[in-house]
Write a protein that holds these residues in place. Sequence first.
Motif, short mmCIF file in Angstrom:
data_model
loop_
_atom_site.label_atom_id
_atom_site.label_comp_id
_atom_site.label_asym_id
_atom_site.label_seq_id
_atom_site.Cartn_x
_atom_site.Cartn_y
_atom_site.Cartn_z
N ASN A 25 -5.66 -10.87 0.84
CA ASN A 25 -5.81 -11.11 -0.59
C ASN A 25 -4.88 -10.17 -1.36
O ASN A 25 -5.16 -8.98 -1.52
N LEU A 26 -3.76 -10.73 -1.80
CA LEU A 26 -2.73 -9.91 -2.43
C LEU A 26 -2.07 -10.71 -3.55
O LEU A 26 -1.76 -11.88 -3.39
N LYS A 27 -1.88 -10.05 -4.68
CA LYS A 27 -1.14 -10.64 -5.79
C LYS A 27 0.07 -9.77 -6.11
O LYS A 27 0.03 -8.55 -5.91
N PHE A 28 1.10 -10.40 -6.62
CA PHE A 28 2.40 -9.73 -6.82
C PHE A 28 2.92 -10.19 -8.18
O PHE A 28 2.97 -11.38 -8.45
N PHE A 29 3.29 -9.25 -9.05
CA PHE A 29 3.80 -9.68 -10.36
C PHE A 29 4.76 -8.63 -10.93
O PHE A 29 4.66 -7.44 -10.63
N PRO A 30 5.72 -9.08 -11.76
CA PRO A 30 6.66 -8.15 -12.38
C PRO A 30 6.04 -7.46 -13.58
O PRO A 30 5.20 -8.04 -14.28
N ARG A 31 6.47 -6.22 -13.83
CA ARG A 31 6.05 -5.48 -15.02
C ARG A 31 7.24 -4.65 -15.49
O ARG A 31 7.48 -3.55 -14.99
N GLY A 32 8.02 -5.18 -16.42
CA GLY A 32 9.24 -4.52 -16.85
C GLY A 32 10.22 -4.44 -15.69
O GLY A 32 10.50 -5.45 -15.03
N ASN A 33 10.74 -3.24 -15.41
CA ASN A 33 11.63 -3.04 -14.26
C ASN A 33 10.88 -2.73 -12.98
O ASN A 33 11.48 -2.48 -11.95
N LYS A 34 9.54 -2.74 -13.06
CA LYS A 34 8.72 -2.44 -11.89
C LYS A 34 8.04 -3.72 -11.39
O LYS A 34 8.04 -4.75 -12.05
N ALA A 74 -4.42 -5.49 -4.42
CA ALA A 74 -5.17 -5.83 -3.22
C ALA A 74 -6.58 -5.27 -3.36
O ALA A 74 -6.81 -4.32 -4.11
N GLU A 75 -7.53 -5.86 -2.63
CA GLU A 75 -8.93 -5.46 -2.75
C GLU A 75 -9.24 -4.30 -1.79
O GLU A 75 -10.10 -4.41 -0.92
N GLU A 76 -8.52 -3.20 -1.95
CA GLU A 76 -8.73 -2.03 -1.10
C GLU A 76 -8.46 -0.78 -1.91
O GLU A 76 -7.80 -0.82 -2.95
N SER A 77 -8.94 0.37 -1.42
CA SER A 77 -8.70 1.64 -2.11
C SER A 77 -7.24 2.04 -1.96
O SER A 77 -6.57 1.63 -1.00
N ILE A 78 -6.75 2.85 -2.89
CA ILE A 78 -5.35 3.27 -2.85
C ILE A 78 -5.06 4.08 -1.59
O ILE A 78 -3.99 3.95 -0.99
#
Length: 349
Positions: A31-40, A45-49
């Motif tokens: 379960n992973l989502k991916f999206f742009p945010r400015g230049n980043k 994901a549903e897990e701890s950092i």
Amino acid sequence: MLFETPGYNEILDLYIAYGVVECLVREGVENLKFFPRGNKYCMVAEESIANIKNRIKNGMLHALEDMLSLHKAIGKYISTKEDIKIISDVDFSAGANINNVYWDGIPKTLEKIKENIKKGKLSTKKNTVPLTLMPVAGKYMPKIYGVKGGNPIKIDDFYYALAWIGFHYYTPYINVSDNRATYIHIYAIKPLEELELIEILALKDLKKKINNYQIGKDKFFVNKKLALLYHLAHTESISALEIVTKKHFSVVSYTLENVDNNQAIRSFGEYDLSKLMDFLWYLKATDFYNTIQFIDMILRSNIEVSITFIDGILYDDLDAIYSAIRELKSIRIPPPIIQSILEWFGNFY
């Protein structure tokens, strides 16, 4: 958990983001989502950092082992006074690096990073970012573009390895050469909206591990737009296109050029990749074999005709398509292909 790339540069961060995705997939994250945010770029994901960072490192180890195994398997071994150099046509060696200093140097750096991961500690050593990964990393570029990282641009082992993993698995490129010149066209696939994991993984069908061609009579390879059309027509699958064309992507392209030992970055451009892929998907869904034959006929005709054709697709110009086809006077184009082109323009617009 939200994992955000460091913000060095849009293209370098894109490669780092793809590298994170590859490492997490190898660790079973679904379960992973991916999206742009400015230049980043951001991955959710549903897990701890803390758990995610450990998974990234474990996945990084496996990805590097696969990459370096390929490099060693197909590489040329050269004995020197100091050691044995291995140079191969994979992208992190001679495949996508115009500067021969990197052909052996980058694989050795990645090998060291791999060994450090095994020992449980990544080095804080900084690595120079090659133009392959960041075309604004040249001598005068940081001042002009305000790029973070110093001059030359240097990043730590963690992000350096992630960038090469992302480039290796997700970024198409074409290396074309003759006796005096080499052109490396790189196509960074840039998502313009949020992606699910299946949509990111579909991009892997656009990448071949080895992409070297001799220019020969096929002069169209020197032009990065025409080389991209050839690559897409001969590489991707209909299933991949059907998934990817439901989202909006652009392709940021640039060319590394070496002519008579003079190296340079050339020909920046950004194109609507979704439109180009949707066009190919529509034609291939109608007649797969004849679509490839038709694209090859276009590309191997006059260069001006080829450019007119692809610009007609990219810039919504059916008259340009007609003009290009009319120039192919001696070639019989199957009627279903012509009909598909007309239907595509009618449906898409």
